[in-house]
Design a protein around this motif. Structure first.
Motif, PDB file in Angstrom:
ATOM      1  N   UNK A   1      37.500  40.966 -29.163  1.00 54.00           N
ATOM      2  CA  UNK A   1      38.612  41.626 -29.862  1.00 54.00           C
ATOM      3  C   UNK A   1      38.193  42.726 -30.828  1.00 54.00           C
ATOM      4  N   UNK A   2      37.057  42.619 -31.518  1.00 53.00           N
ATOM      5  CA  UNK A   2      36.691  43.700 -32.445  1.00 53.00           C
ATOM      6  C   UNK A   2      36.398  45.043 -31.764  1.00 53.00           C
ATOM      7  N   UNK A   3      36.239  45.032 -30.451  1.00 57.96           N
ATOM      8  CA  UNK A   3      35.873  46.245 -29.723  1.00 57.96           C
ATOM      9  C   UNK A   3      37.079  46.794 -28.967  1.00 57.96           C
ATOM     10  N   UNK A   4      37.275  48.105 -29.002  1.00 52.02           N
ATOM     11  CA  UNK A   4      38.378  48.684 -28.229  1.00 52.02           C
ATOM     12  C   UNK A   4      38.031  48.644 -26.736  1.00 52.02           C
ATOM     13  N   UNK A   5      38.792  47.880 -25.981  1.00 51.11           N
ATOM     14  CA  UNK A   5      38.519  47.724 -24.551  1.00 51.11           C
ATOM     15  C   UNK A   5      39.770  48.111 -23.780  1.00 51.11           C
ATOM     16  N   UNK A   6      39.608  49.115 -22.934  1.00 52.78           N
ATOM     17  CA  UNK A   6      40.690  49.607 -22.087  1.00 52.78           C
ATOM     18  C   UNK A   6      40.412  49.188 -20.646  1.00 52.78           C
ATOM     19  N   UNK A   7      41.379  49.386 -19.751  1.00 54.22           N
ATOM     20  CA  UNK A   7      41.087  49.121 -18.336  1.00 54.22           C
ATOM     21  C   UNK A   7      39.895  49.934 -17.828  1.00 54.22           C
ATOM     22  N   UNK A   8      39.692  51.143 -18.353  1.00 50.18           N
ATOM     23  CA  UNK A   8      38.531  51.949 -17.932  1.00 50.18           C
ATOM     24  C   UNK A   8      37.217  51.299 -18.370  1.00 50.18           C
TER      25      UNK A   8
END
Length: 126
Positions: free
Chosen positions: A78-85
């Motif tokens: 959760x602390x990391x921005x994770x997108x589908x890409x």
């Protein structure tokens, strides 16, 4: 996976082959312009935890949980921005690592399908 008996961990060849895959995977991750910056410079502890986690995730010994408790992987990401890409890039690096280690293509696809759910479960940004 019909032609394989037992777990993915066993079909892969156990800890030694899984270690080869993970050790081939992280240089690809670190070199990737999108996901590389999310990882620490000293990747060694990440490699070791990933080996333990994937061992358990693929049906091997539950050493990760014995050492660290429940994986709680979504919370840990959760602390990391994770997108589908980001998920696509991660899976692509894993697929390339399995090719490098000469994992049977059919087994490789089974593994990617197994990892696809968690990879997209970690997505927390559009």
């Amino acid at each position: 996976m019909e032609r394989y008996q037992g777990t993915i961990y066993e079909a892969l060849g156990g800890e030694s082959v899984l270690r080869q895959v993970v050790e081939a995977f992280y240089p690809k991750v670190q070199a990737h312009p999108l996901i590389g910056p999310l990882f620490p410079e000293n990747i060694d502890p990440v490699v070791e935890k990933q080996i333990l986690f994937l061992t358990q995730f693929f049906g091997g010994p539950a050493v990760y949980s014995e050492l660290y408790g429940h994986p709680m992987m979504r919370a840990r990401h959760l602390p990391f921005p994770i997108t589908p890409k980001h998920a696509d890039a991660w899976l692509s690096c894993m697929e390339a690592a399995m090719q490098e280690v000469n994992i049977d293509p059919e087994l490789s696809q089974v593994i990617i399908q197994r990892l696809r759910g968690p990879a997209y479960h970690f997505v927390n940004q559009p």
